[in-house]
Design a protein around this motif. Structure first.
Motif, PDB file in Angstrom:
ATOM      1  N   SER A 285      16.476 -80.794 -53.750  1.00  0.00           N
ATOM      2  CA  SER A 285      15.256 -81.825 -53.064  1.00  0.00           C
ATOM      3  C   SER A 285      15.492 -82.594 -51.435  1.00  0.00           C
ATOM      4  O   SER A 285      16.688 -82.784 -51.846  1.00  0.00           O
ATOM      5  CB  SER A 285      14.747 -82.581 -54.437  1.00  0.00           C
ATOM      6  N   ILE A 286      15.247 -82.819 -50.814  1.00  0.00           N
ATOM      7  CA  ILE A 286      14.954 -83.748 -49.841  1.00  0.00           C
ATOM      8  C   ILE A 286      13.803 -84.393 -49.059  1.00  0.00           C
ATOM      9  O   ILE A 286      13.133 -84.068 -49.335  1.00  0.00           O
ATOM     10  CB  ILE A 286      15.779 -82.976 -48.040  1.00  0.00           C
ATOM     11  N   VAL A 287      14.308 -85.250 -49.310  1.00  0.00           N
ATOM     12  CA  VAL A 287      13.188 -86.171 -49.724  1.00  0.00           C
ATOM     13  C   VAL A 287      13.803 -87.920 -48.591  1.00  0.00           C
ATOM     14  O   VAL A 287      15.310 -88.548 -48.729  1.00  0.00           O
ATOM     15  CB  VAL A 287      13.268 -87.837 -50.824  1.00  0.00           C
ATOM     16  N   HIS A 288      12.710 -88.325 -48.095  1.00  0.00           N
ATOM     17  CA  HIS A 288      13.009 -88.634 -46.406  1.00  0.00           C
ATOM     18  C   HIS A 288      12.615 -90.299 -47.435  1.00  0.00           C
ATOM     19  O   HIS A 288      10.845 -90.110 -46.497  1.00  0.00           O
ATOM     20  CB  HIS A 288      12.562 -88.603 -45.180  1.00  0.00           C
ATOM     21  N   GLU A 289      13.535 -91.234 -47.106  1.00  0.00           N
ATOM     22  CA  GLU A 289      12.940 -92.656 -47.026  1.00  0.00           C
ATOM     23  C   GLU A 289      12.781 -93.776 -46.967  1.00  0.00           C
ATOM     24  O   GLU A 289      13.511 -93.409 -45.714  1.00  0.00           O
ATOM     25  CB  GLU A 289      13.669 -93.004 -49.224  1.00  0.00           C
ATOM     26  N   PRO A 290      12.039 -94.661 -46.521  1.00  0.00           N
ATOM     27  CA  PRO A 290      12.558 -95.735 -44.962  1.00  0.00           C
ATOM     28  C   PRO A 290      13.875 -96.042 -44.942  1.00  0.00           C
ATOM     29  O   PRO A 290      14.758 -95.863 -45.805  1.00  0.00           O
ATOM     30  CB  PRO A 290      11.717 -97.206 -45.671  1.00  0.00           C
ATOM     31  N   ASN A 291      14.724 -95.288 -44.060  1.00  0.00           N
ATOM     32  CA  ASN A 291      16.345 -95.342 -43.341  1.00  0.00           C
ATOM     33  C   ASN A 291      17.141 -94.825 -44.928  1.00  0.00           C
ATOM     34  O   ASN A 291      18.354 -95.594 -44.753  1.00  0.00           O
ATOM     35  CB  ASN A 291      16.732 -97.270 -43.774  1.00  0.00           C
ATOM     36  N   MET A 292      16.764 -93.818 -45.243  1.00  0.00           N
ATOM     37  CA  MET A 292      17.386 -93.175 -46.463  1.00  0.00           C
ATOM     38  C   MET A 292      16.807 -92.010 -46.644  1.00  0.00           C
ATOM     39  O   MET A 292      15.231 -91.470 -46.637  1.00  0.00           O
ATOM     40  CB  MET A 292      16.567 -93.883 -47.881  1.00  0.00           C
ATOM     41  N   LEU A 293      18.060 -91.063 -46.523  1.00  0.00           N
ATOM     42  CA  LEU A 293      18.096 -89.428 -47.295  1.00  0.00           C
ATOM     43  C   LEU A 293      18.544 -89.255 -48.029  1.00  0.00           C
ATOM     44  O   LEU A 293      19.582 -89.159 -48.304  1.00  0.00           O
ATOM     45  CB  LEU A 293      18.588 -88.741 -46.289  1.00  0.00           C
ATOM     46  N   VAL A 294      17.484 -88.895 -49.173  1.00  0.00           N
ATOM     47  CA  VAL A 294      17.985 -88.835 -50.345  1.00  0.00           C
ATOM     48  C   VAL A 294      18.390 -86.647 -50.854  1.00  0.00           C
ATOM     49  O   VAL A 294      17.049 -86.517 -51.089  1.00  0.00           O
ATOM     50  CB  VAL A 294      17.353 -89.696 -51.664  1.00  0.00           C
ATOM     51  N   VAL A 295      19.427 -86.203 -50.485  1.00  0.00           N
ATOM     52  CA  VAL A 295      19.575 -84.946 -51.720  1.00  0.00           C
ATOM     53  C   VAL A 295      19.986 -84.888 -52.752  1.00  0.00           C
ATOM     54  O   VAL A 295      20.989 -85.506 -52.732  1.00  0.00           O
ATOM     55  CB  VAL A 295      20.495 -84.072 -50.103  1.00  0.00           C
ATOM     56  N   SER A 296      18.809 -84.165 -53.404  1.00  0.00           N
ATOM     57  CA  SER A 296      19.892 -84.028 -54.552  1.00  0.00           C
ATOM     58  C   SER A 296      19.427 -82.347 -54.742  1.00  0.00           C
ATOM     59  O   SER A 296      18.724 -81.604 -54.642  1.00  0.00           O
ATOM     60  CB  SER A 296      18.627 -84.834 -55.794  1.00  0.00           C
ATOM     61  N   GLY A 297      20.707 -81.616 -55.985  1.00  0.00           N
ATOM     62  CA  GLY A 297      19.859 -80.678 -56.628  1.00  0.00           C
ATOM     63  C   GLY A 297      20.303 -80.635 -58.444  1.00  0.00           C
ATOM     64  O   GLY A 297      21.104 -81.739 -58.701  1.00  0.00           O
ATOM     65  N   GLU A 298      18.952 -79.679 -59.194  1.00  0.00           N
ATOM     66  CA  GLU A 298      19.423 -79.065 -60.212  1.00  0.00           C
ATOM     67  C   GLU A 298      19.656 -77.998 -60.118  1.00  0.00           C
ATOM     68  O   GLU A 298      18.471 -77.591 -60.251  1.00  0.00           O
ATOM     69  CB  GLU A 298      19.085 -80.904 -60.571  1.00  0.00           C
ATOM     70  N   ARG A 299      20.738 -77.219 -61.020  1.00  0.00           N
ATOM     71  CA  ARG A 299      20.101 -75.355 -61.177  1.00  0.00           C
ATOM     72  C   ARG A 299      19.256 -75.652 -62.411  1.00  0.00           C
ATOM     73  O   ARG A 299      19.424 -76.898 -64.037  1.00  0.00           O
ATOM     74  CB  ARG A 299      21.314 -75.479 -62.149  1.00  0.00           C
ATOM     75  N   THR A 300      18.262 -74.842 -62.279  1.00  0.00           N
ATOM     76  CA  THR A 300      17.333 -74.367 -63.452  1.00  0.00           C
ATOM     77  C   THR A 300      17.975 -73.371 -64.373  1.00  0.00           C
ATOM     78  O   THR A 300      17.275 -73.501 -65.418  1.00  0.00           O
ATOM     79  CB  THR A 300      15.951 -74.608 -62.939  1.00  0.00           C
ATOM     80  N   THR A 301      18.784 -72.419 -63.954  1.00  0.00           N
ATOM     81  CA  THR A 301      18.787 -71.642 -64.510  1.00  0.00           C
ATOM     82  C   THR A 301      20.399 -72.105 -65.134  1.00  0.00           C
ATOM     83  O   THR A 301      21.326 -72.109 -64.449  1.00  0.00           O
ATOM     84  CB  THR A 301      18.127 -70.407 -64.051  1.00  0.00           C
ATOM     85  N   GLU A 302      20.375 -71.272 -66.286  1.00  0.00           N
ATOM     86  CA  GLU A 302      22.098 -71.404 -66.878  1.00  0.00           C
ATOM     87  C   GLU A 302      22.211 -69.940 -67.265  1.00  0.00           C
ATOM     88  O   GLU A 302      21.461 -69.271 -67.943  1.00  0.00           O
ATOM     89  CB  GLU A 302      21.676 -72.104 -68.885  1.00  0.00           C
ATOM     90  N   ASP A 303      23.453 -69.774 -66.589  1.00  0.00           N
ATOM     91  CA  ASP A 303      24.101 -68.514 -67.196  1.00  0.00           C
ATOM     92  C   ASP A 303      25.259 -69.359 -68.282  1.00  0.00           C
ATOM     93  O   ASP A 303      26.165 -69.032 -67.807  1.00  0.00           O
ATOM     94  CB  ASP A 303      24.707 -68.104 -66.226  1.00  0.00           C
ATOM     95  N   ASN A 304      25.160 -68.256 -69.225  1.00  0.00           N
ATOM     96  CA  ASN A 304      25.525 -68.713 -70.260  1.00  0.00           C
ATOM     97  C   ASN A 304      27.060 -67.174 -70.524  1.00  0.00           C
ATOM     98  O   ASN A 304      26.738 -66.797 -71.569  1.00  0.00           O
ATOM     99  CB  ASN A 304      24.589 -68.391 -71.629  1.00  0.00           C
ATOM    100  N   GLY A 305      27.303 -66.474 -69.480  1.00  0.00           N
ATOM    101  CA  GLY A 305      28.308 -65.714 -69.501  1.00  0.00           C
ATOM    102  C   GLY A 305      29.654 -66.330 -69.830  1.00  0.00           C
ATOM    103  O   GLY A 305      30.013 -67.284 -70.430  1.00  0.00           O
ATOM    104  N   ASP A 306      30.057 -65.365 -70.953  1.00  0.00           N
ATOM    105  CA  ASP A 306      31.725 -65.716 -71.035  1.00  0.00           C
ATOM    106  C   ASP A 306      32.764 -65.463 -69.834  1.00  0.00           C
ATOM    107  O   ASP A 306      33.069 -64.766 -69.274  1.00  0.00           O
ATOM    108  CB  ASP A 306      31.973 -64.263 -71.992  1.00  0.00           C
ATOM    109  N   TYR A 307      32.834 -66.680 -68.912  1.00  0.00           N
ATOM    110  CA  TYR A 307      33.557 -66.945 -67.932  1.00  0.00           C
ATOM    111  C   TYR A 307      35.650 -66.786 -68.275  1.00  0.00           C
ATOM    112  O   TYR A 307      35.968 -67.514 -69.784  1.00  0.00           O
ATOM    113  CB  TYR A 307      33.428 -69.086 -67.768  1.00  0.00           C
ATOM    114  N   LEU A 308      35.780 -66.773 -67.897  1.00  0.00           N
ATOM    115  CA  LEU A 308      37.444 -66.636 -67.703  1.00  0.00           C
ATOM    116  C   LEU A 308      37.785 -67.720 -67.103  1.00  0.00           C
ATOM    117  O   LEU A 308      38.403 -68.738 -67.170  1.00  0.00           O
ATOM    118  CB  LEU A 308      38.178 -65.494 -66.893  1.00  0.00           C
ATOM    119  N   HIS A 309      37.329 -68.077 -65.959  1.00  0.00           N
ATOM    120  CA  HIS A 309      37.886 -69.129 -65.006  1.00  0.00           C
ATOM    121  C   HIS A 309      36.219 -69.604 -64.027  1.00  0.00           C
ATOM    122  O   HIS A 309      35.480 -68.367 -63.739  1.00  0.00           O
ATOM    123  CB  HIS A 309      38.388 -68.848 -64.033  1.00  0.00           C
ATOM    124  N   ARG A 310      35.692 -70.632 -64.418  1.00  0.00           N
ATOM    125  CA  ARG A 310      34.417 -71.279 -63.248  1.00  0.00           C
ATOM    126  C   ARG A 310      35.193 -72.230 -62.302  1.00  0.00           C
ATOM    127  O   ARG A 310      35.666 -73.417 -63.393  1.00  0.00           O
ATOM    128  CB  ARG A 310      33.695 -72.150 -64.674  1.00  0.00           C
TER     129      ARG A 310
END
Length: 166
Positions: free
Chosen positions: A64-89
């Motif tokens: 998400s990119i939101v342009h407010e007065p004199n401010m730029l806000v960039v945010s991110g949130e993953r919606t999918t969760e990968d529940n694999g068996d990780y050896l290293h993440r």
């Protein structure tokens, strides 16, 4: 170690710079922020800038990119969760929010996501009424007339340079 600066002497000799002093005070109060995701800021022209953020693993719909007065806000949130068996993440997928202070009249002109790099293009667009203009001084023959001519910054700068050279 944090040092507090006293900007009160500067308030006495400046007009209209309140926002600059507020930015300096806020920057000195802000604790160290998270340095993720990494980003670059580049100047691409006289009044053009580009922010590039490495957001590997995030899709276009998760950012998400939101342009407010004199401010730029960039945010991110993953919606999918990968529940694999990780050896290293090692690829971070945690939510983030990055804020960029923008100068007056800076607008977002475009954004794109290619190969895990989010690119945001910015342009400073100064309104015509805010650009420098030449003010002619009227004669002292009892009638104080003044005429204002609109001009570009380059024309005014050239006139000043010509006067200094003479």
């Amino acid at each position: 170690m944090r040092t507090a600066f006293d900007f009160s002497p500067l308030y006495r000799s400046s007009i209209g710079f309140d926002r600059v002093f507020d930015l300096l005070e806020n920057a000195s109060r802000t604790p160290s922020v998270d340095n993720w995701p990494p980003y670059d800021i580049a100047r691409t022209g006289e009044d053009a800038y580009r922010i590039t953020m490495a957001v590997a693993g995030f899709g276009q719909e998760e950012l998400s990119i939101v342009h407010e007065p004199n401010m730029l806000v960039v945010s991110g949130e993953r919606t999918t969760e990968d529940n694999g068996d990780y050896l290293h993440r090692g690829i971070a997928g945690r939510p983030f929010e990055r804020r960029f202070e923008l100068a007056d009249h800076v607008k977002v002109t475009g954004a794109g996501l290619v190969n895990g790099l989010l690119t945001i293009n910015l342009q400073r667009q100064i309104p015509e009424e805010m650009k420098p203009r030449k003010i002619e001084i009227g004669s002292s023959s009892g009638k104080a007339g003044s005429r204002i001519e609109a001009g570009t910054a380059k024309a005014v700068g050239k006139q000043i340079a010509d006067k200094q050279a003479a």
